[in-house]
Design a protein around this motif. Structure first.
Motif, PDB file in Angstrom:
ATOM      1  N   UNK A  58       0.828  -1.200   0.000  1.00 24.70           N
ATOM      2  CA  UNK A  58       0.000   0.000   0.000  1.00 24.70           C
ATOM      3  C   UNK A  58       0.867   1.256   0.000  1.00 24.70           C
ATOM      4  N   UNK A  59       1.970   1.215   0.734  1.00 22.84           N
ATOM      5  CA  UNK A  59       2.897   2.351   0.745  1.00 22.84           C
ATOM      6  C   UNK A  59       3.470   2.589  -0.642  1.00 22.84           C
ATOM      7  N   UNK A  60       3.848   1.507  -1.308  1.00 21.34           N
ATOM      8  CA  UNK A  60       4.436   1.621  -2.650  1.00 21.34           C
ATOM      9  C   UNK A  60       3.482   2.263  -3.655  1.00 21.34           C
ATOM     10  N   UNK A  61       2.187   2.186  -3.406  1.00 19.46           N
ATOM     11  CA  UNK A  61       1.197   2.745  -4.323  1.00 19.46           C
ATOM     12  C   UNK A  61       0.836   4.201  -3.995  1.00 19.46           C
ATOM     13  N   UNK A  62       1.354   4.738  -2.891  1.00 22.00           N
ATOM     14  CA  UNK A  62       1.026   6.118  -2.533  1.00 22.00           C
ATOM     15  C   UNK A  62       1.634   7.090  -3.539  1.00 22.00           C
ATOM     16  N   UNK A  63       0.855   8.055  -3.994  1.00 20.79           N
ATOM     17  CA  UNK A  63       1.367   9.055  -4.943  1.00 20.79           C
ATOM     18  C   UNK A  63       2.107  10.175  -4.212  1.00 20.79           C
ATOM     19  N   UNK A  64       3.342   9.908  -3.793  1.00 19.21           N
ATOM     20  CA  UNK A  64       4.108  10.896  -3.034  1.00 19.21           C
ATOM     21  C   UNK A  64       4.884  11.850  -3.918  1.00 19.21           C
ATOM     22  N   UNK A  65       5.230  11.416  -5.104  1.00 18.53           N
ATOM     23  CA  UNK A  65       6.083  12.229  -5.968  1.00 18.53           C
ATOM     24  C   UNK A  65       5.356  12.551  -7.263  1.00 18.53           C
ATOM     25  N   UNK A  66       5.464  13.780  -7.741  1.00 18.74           N
ATOM     26  CA  UNK A  66       4.843  14.108  -9.030  1.00 18.74           C
ATOM     27  C   UNK A  66       5.473  13.293 -10.151  1.00 18.74           C
ATOM     28  N   UNK A  67       4.683  12.965 -11.127  1.00 22.14           N
ATOM     29  CA  UNK A  67       5.150  12.160 -12.248  1.00 22.14           C
ATOM     30  C   UNK A  67       5.367  13.078 -13.452  1.00 22.14           C
ATOM     31  N   UNK A  68       6.525  13.708 -13.505  1.00 25.23           N
ATOM     32  CA  UNK A  68       6.844  14.613 -14.601  1.00 25.23           C
ATOM     33  C   UNK A  68       7.540  13.856 -15.718  1.00 25.23           C
ATOM     34  N   UNK A  69       7.176  14.189 -16.922  1.00 21.90           N
ATOM     35  CA  UNK A  69       7.859  13.652 -18.088  1.00 21.90           C
ATOM     36  C   UNK A  69       9.072  14.541 -18.360  1.00 21.90           C
ATOM     37  N   UNK A  70      10.168  13.975 -18.858  1.00 21.39           N
ATOM     38  CA  UNK A  70      11.335  14.809 -19.191  1.00 21.39           C
ATOM     39  C   UNK A  70      10.937  15.940 -20.148  1.00 21.39           C
ATOM     40  N   UNK A  71      11.351  17.144 -19.816  1.00 21.56           N
ATOM     41  CA  UNK A  71      11.072  18.286 -20.660  1.00 21.56           C
ATOM     42  C   UNK A  71       9.689  18.885 -20.489  1.00 21.56           C
ATOM     43  N   UNK A  72       8.886  18.284 -19.625  1.00 23.64           N
ATOM     44  CA  UNK A  72       7.542  18.785 -19.395  1.00 23.64           C
ATOM     45  C   UNK A  72       7.624  20.097 -18.626  1.00 23.64           C
ATOM     46  N   UNK A  73       6.868  21.077 -19.020  1.00 31.07           N
ATOM     47  CA  UNK A  73       6.900  22.379 -18.374  1.00 31.07           C
ATOM     48  C   UNK A  73       5.894  22.472 -17.250  1.00 31.07           C
ATOM     49  N   UNK A  74       6.155  23.384 -16.317  1.00 32.14           N
ATOM     50  CA  UNK A  74       5.223  23.669 -15.251  1.00 32.14           C
ATOM     51  C   UNK A  74       4.197  24.674 -15.719  1.00 32.14           C
ATOM     52  N   UNK A  75       3.499  25.293 -14.792  1.00 35.61           N
ATOM     53  CA  UNK A  75       2.465  26.264 -15.136  1.00 35.61           C
ATOM     54  C   UNK A  75       3.029  27.440 -15.905  1.00 35.61           C
ATOM     55  N   UNK A  76       4.273  27.812 -15.592  1.00 34.22           N
ATOM     56  CA  UNK A  76       4.854  28.967 -16.264  1.00 34.22           C
ATOM     57  C   UNK A  76       5.550  28.603 -17.575  1.00 34.22           C
ATOM     58  N   UNK A  77       5.515  27.326 -17.941  1.00 31.10           N
ATOM     59  CA  UNK A  77       6.076  26.898 -19.210  1.00 31.10           C
ATOM     60  C   UNK A  77       7.570  26.587 -19.169  1.00 31.10           C
ATOM     61  N   UNK A  78       8.196  26.753 -17.993  1.00 32.23           N
ATOM     62  CA  UNK A  78       9.622  26.446 -17.880  1.00 32.23           C
ATOM     63  C   UNK A  78       9.835  24.951 -17.896  1.00 32.23           C
ATOM     64  N   UNK A  79      10.882  24.525 -18.557  1.00 26.80           N
ATOM     65  CA  UNK A  79      11.199  23.095 -18.588  1.00 26.80           C
ATOM     66  C   UNK A  79      11.813  22.698 -17.259  1.00 26.80           C
TER      67      UNK A  79
END
Length: 80
Positions: A58-79
């Motif tokens: 159950x611990x292993x399934x907890x979503x603790x870390x964001x799942x970012x794709x390489x090069x994916x930008x945040x809200x401000x568009x920065x990589x």
């Protein structure tokens, strides 16, 4: 088991990747808290109690870390 946003942040900061490892790290950190750090002690105690109520799977399934794709930008568009 539901963890609050604050609990998830604490877990993310101290987790070495396993439930038992996280428990060890939190206990170590808790032992170094001063008397004035009651809120952090209470938060840590809550996380430790909840960790005792879940399995490693159950611990292993907890979503603790964001799942970012390489090069994916945040809200401000920065990589990232």
């Amino acid at each position: 088991m539901r963890f609050s946003r604050e609990e998830k942040i604490l877990m993310m900061l101290y987790s070495p990747g396993t439930r038992t490892g996280l428990k060890e790290e939190l206990l170590k950190m808790r032992g170094e808290l001063g008397n004035r750090e009651r809120r952090l002690r209470s938060l840590t105690d809550s996380v430790l109690k909840k960790l005792d109520q879940i399995t490693d799977s159950e611990f292993d399934e907890l979503p603790l870390y964001p799942d970012f794709e390489p090069g994916e930008g945040g809200k401000d568009g920065n990589k990232i």
